[in-house]
Design an enzyme around this catalytic site. Structure first.
Site, PDB file in Angstrom:
ATOM      1  N   ASN A   1       3.317   1.227 -10.912  1.00 22.13           N
ATOM      2  CA  ASN A   1       2.327   1.674 -11.770  1.00 22.13           C
ATOM      3  C   ASN A   1       1.250   2.278 -11.050  1.00 22.13           C
ATOM      4  O   ASN A   1       0.300   3.036 -11.277  1.00 22.13           O
ATOM      5  CB  ASN A   1       1.938   0.410 -12.260  1.00 22.13           C
TER       6      ASN A   1
ATOM      7  N   LYS B   1       2.383  13.695 -11.292  1.00 16.75           N
ATOM      8  CA  LYS B   1       3.410  13.072 -12.552  1.00 16.75           C
ATOM      9  C   LYS B   1       4.310  14.048 -12.950  1.00 16.75           C
ATOM     10  O   LYS B   1       5.496  13.471 -13.199  1.00 16.75           O
ATOM     11  CB  LYS B   1       2.278  12.962 -13.713  1.00 16.75           C
TER      12      LYS B   1
ATOM     13  N   ASP C   1       0.897  -1.251   0.039  1.00 12.68           N
ATOM     14  CA  ASP C   1       0.301  -0.085   0.093  1.00 12.68           C
ATOM     15  C   ASP C   1       0.873   1.002   0.129  1.00 12.68           C
ATOM     16  O   ASP C   1       1.733   1.576   1.002  1.00 12.68           O
ATOM     17  CB  ASP C   1      -0.912  -0.100   1.167  1.00 12.68           C
TER      18      ASP C   1
ATOM     19  N   TYR D   1      -3.327  15.949  -9.852  1.00 16.06           N
ATOM     20  CA  TYR D   1      -2.962  14.643 -10.567  1.00 16.06           C
ATOM     21  C   TYR D   1      -1.578  15.160 -11.615  1.00 16.06           C
ATOM     22  O   TYR D   1      -0.554  14.474 -11.596  1.00 16.06           O
ATOM     23  CB  TYR D   1      -3.914  14.299 -11.331  1.00 16.06           C
TER      24      TYR D   1
ATOM     25  N   THR E   1      -9.733   2.481 -18.447  1.00 12.16           N
ATOM     26  CA  THR E   1      -9.634   1.828 -17.142  1.00 12.16           C
ATOM     27  C   THR E   1     -10.580   2.453 -16.100  1.00 12.16           C
ATOM     28  O   THR E   1     -11.348   3.387 -16.395  1.00 12.16           O
ATOM     29  CB  THR E   1      -8.226   1.787 -16.691  1.00 12.16           C
TER      30      THR E   1
HETATM   31  P1  NAP Z   1      -6.802   1.880 -12.362  1.00 13.72           P
HETATM   32  O1  NAP Z   1      -7.439   0.917 -12.990  1.00 13.72           O
HETATM   33  O2  NAP Z   1      -7.491   2.615 -11.514  1.00 13.72           O
HETATM   34  O3  NAP Z   1      -5.579   0.919 -11.416  1.00 13.72           O
HETATM   35  C1  NAP Z   1      -4.739   1.525 -10.521  1.00 13.72           C
HETATM   36  C2  NAP Z   1      -4.284   0.588  -9.534  1.00 13.72           C
HETATM   37  O4  NAP Z   1      -3.462   1.345  -8.480  1.00 13.72           O
HETATM   38  C3  NAP Z   1      -5.099  -0.289  -8.653  1.00 13.72           C
HETATM   39  O5  NAP Z   1      -4.459  -1.409  -8.879  1.00 13.72           O
HETATM   40  C4  NAP Z   1      -5.009   0.424  -7.331  1.00 13.72           C
HETATM   41  O6  NAP Z   1      -5.511  -0.707  -6.473  1.00 13.72           O
HETATM   42  C5  NAP Z   1      -3.760   0.809  -7.424  1.00 13.72           C
HETATM   43  N1  NAP Z   1      -3.576   1.932  -6.206  1.00 13.72           N
HETATM   44  C6  NAP Z   1      -4.153   2.839  -5.824  1.00 13.72           C
HETATM   45  N2  NAP Z   1      -3.581   3.503  -4.844  1.00 13.72           N
HETATM   46  C7  NAP Z   1      -2.909   2.420  -4.330  1.00 13.72           C
HETATM   47  C8  NAP Z   1      -2.144   2.441  -3.262  1.00 13.72           C
HETATM   48  N3  NAP Z   1      -2.190   3.488  -2.202  1.00 13.72           N
HETATM   49  N4  NAP Z   1      -1.275   1.345  -2.745  1.00 13.72           N
HETATM   50  C9  NAP Z   1      -1.194   0.436  -3.551  1.00 13.72           C
HETATM   51  N5  NAP Z   1      -2.153   0.262  -4.716  1.00 13.72           N
HETATM   52  C10 NAP Z   1      -2.835   1.526  -5.053  1.00 13.72           C
HETATM   53  O7  NAP Z   1      -5.725   2.740 -13.030  1.00 13.72           O
HETATM   54  P2  NAP Z   1      -4.803   2.742 -14.404  1.00 13.72           P
HETATM   55  O8  NAP Z   1      -5.523   3.686 -15.463  1.00 13.72           O
HETATM   56  O9  NAP Z   1      -4.621   1.092 -14.439  1.00 13.72           O
HETATM   57  O10 NAP Z   1      -3.459   3.395 -13.712  1.00 13.72           O
HETATM   58  C11 NAP Z   1      -2.481   2.750 -13.797  1.00 13.72           C
HETATM   59  C12 NAP Z   1      -1.402   3.967 -13.831  1.00 13.72           C
HETATM   60  O11 NAP Z   1      -1.000   4.490 -15.130  1.00 13.72           O
HETATM   61  C13 NAP Z   1      -1.364   4.993 -12.935  1.00 13.72           C
HETATM   62  O12 NAP Z   1      -0.275   5.641 -12.441  1.00 13.72           O
HETATM   63  C14 NAP Z   1      -2.040   6.186 -13.684  1.00 13.72           C
HETATM   64  O13 NAP Z   1      -1.836   7.410 -13.184  1.00 13.72           O
HETATM   65  C15 NAP Z   1      -1.072   5.997 -15.051  1.00 13.72           C
HETATM   66  N6  NAP Z   1      -1.778   6.295 -16.193  1.00 13.72           N
HETATM   67  C16 NAP Z   1      -3.177   5.915 -16.746  1.00 13.72           C
HETATM   68  C17 NAP Z   1      -3.465   6.358 -17.835  1.00 13.72           C
HETATM   69  C18 NAP Z   1      -4.894   5.952 -18.413  1.00 13.72           C
HETATM   70  O14 NAP Z   1      -5.295   6.553 -19.410  1.00 13.72           O
HETATM   71  N7  NAP Z   1      -5.549   5.232 -17.791  1.00 13.72           N
HETATM   72  C19 NAP Z   1      -2.857   7.551 -18.452  1.00 13.72           C
HETATM   73  C20 NAP Z   1      -1.741   7.923 -18.228  1.00 13.72           C
HETATM   74  C21 NAP Z   1      -1.052   7.475 -16.979  1.00 13.72           C
HETATM   75  P3  NAP Z   1      -7.143  -0.927  -5.890  1.00 13.72           P
HETATM   76  O15 NAP Z   1      -7.699  -1.814  -6.857  1.00 13.72           O
HETATM   77  O16 NAP Z   1      -7.019  -1.061  -4.516  1.00 13.72           O
HETATM   78  O17 NAP Z   1      -7.672   0.626  -5.734  1.00 13.72           O
END
Ligand code: NAP
Length: 243
Positions: free
Chosen positions: A89, A170, A62, A166, A201
């Site tokens: 991630n 980043k 966490d 946010y 996502t």
């Molecule tokens: P997501 O589906 O919401 O998944 C986020 C993950 O991070 C989940 O497994 C969540 O766990 C975990 N998490 C959040 N807070 C946490 C904590 N305190 N400790 C441990 N785990 C934690 O998001 P995603 O879109 O896959 O994003 C993954 C990464 O890519 C992020 O860093 C995001 O900023 C980056 N990103 C995403 C996009 C996009 O378009 N989706 C674009 C640019 C960058 P829980 O299930 O427990 O909540």
């Protein structure tokens, strides 16, 4: 798993891009540790990969609980002895975030705590294990929204996406990439910021242009970089992103 099997920790790997990065790394022969804060969701992710014949386990991580981060590093040290790949991630957005004139400061703090401070804590805790690997790779999941240049460019598609918490988190993560890459310049450890693109996502409310399979591709490529790897870069699928 053999002595030479590479070992990866992917944080936030129970769903979304993180789970898909874990899957693609495992498909490439890497043994994957699913770092997740919820044990039930972690077990479900491991079961999903294992049922496909992929090597994986979970360890509680966490980002907001630095004791869990230290405990995870100790478990990896005892059970695996080293870490070849760290994919930072895990990340959040917050509904109370918004433009600088309106974002709730507490929302910005929550995001910064997880996305930047939490990632810094994980990276520091894992560094001794990464130093034990022959050529470790660190991938920081960044975003084009973290580009100072694009935030100030009216022609950029990211110009109007004003999420001060946010985007700042980043940008701070990118600073970690730059400074850490310089600090580790004389080691085989390589660290880069990778933007996955706009991916469907939970984080984006399943908006986005890309599937998780597509969004995981570049982070996985950077996790598996070979001997001539670049370090300290900020990249997206189309090339380098301006800082
Ligand atoms: P997501 O589906 O919401 O998944 C986020 C993950 O991070 C989940 O497994 C969540 O766990 C975990 N998490 C959040 N807070 C946490 C904590 N305190 N400790 C441990 N785990 C934690 O998001 P995603 O879109 O896959 O994003 C993954 C990464 O890519 C992020 O860093 C995001 O900023 C980056 N990103 C995403 C996009 C996009 O378009 N989706 C674009 C640019 C960058 P829980 O299930 O427990 O909540």
């Amino acid at each position: 798993m053999t002595e030479t099997t590479r070992i990866a920790l992917v944080t936030g790997a129970n769903k979304g891009i993180g789970l898909e990065i874990a899957r693609q790394l495992a498909q490439a022969g890497v043994f994957v540790i699913i770092g997740a804060r919820d044990p039930g969701r972690a077990s479900a992710a491991v079961a999903e990969l294992s049922s496909a014949g992929l090597g994986a386990r979970s360890i509680p991580v966490d980002l907001d609980d630095h004791a869990s981060v230290a405990a995870a590093a100790e478990t990896i040290r005892v059970d695996h002895g080293r870490l070849d790949i760290l994919v930072n991630n895990a990340g959040i957005v917050d509904a109370k975030d918004g433009p600088p004139t309106a974002s709730a400061p507490e929302a910005a703090r929550r995001i910064m705590d997880t996305n930047f401070i939490g990632t810094l804590a994980v990276t520091q805790a894992m560094l001794p294990l990464l130093r034990r690997a022959p050529a470790a790779r660190i991938v920081n999941l960044s975003s084009s929204l973290g580009s100072l240049t694009l935030n100030g460019d009216p022609a950029s598609p990211y110009y109007s996406a004003r999420l001060i918490g946010y985007n700042a988190s980043k940008a701070a993560l990118n600073m970690l990439t730059v400074q850490l890459a310089e600090e580790l310049r004389d080691t085989p450890i390589v660290v880069n910021s990778v933007s996955p693109g706009y991916v469907k996502t939970d984080l984006t409310g399943h908006n986005g242009f890309l599937t998780v399979e597509e969004g995981a591709k570049l982070p996985v490529e950077y996790a598996l970089l070979g001997d001539d790897a670049v370090s300290g870069r900020f990249v997206e699928a189309s090339g380098e992103t301006p800082w």
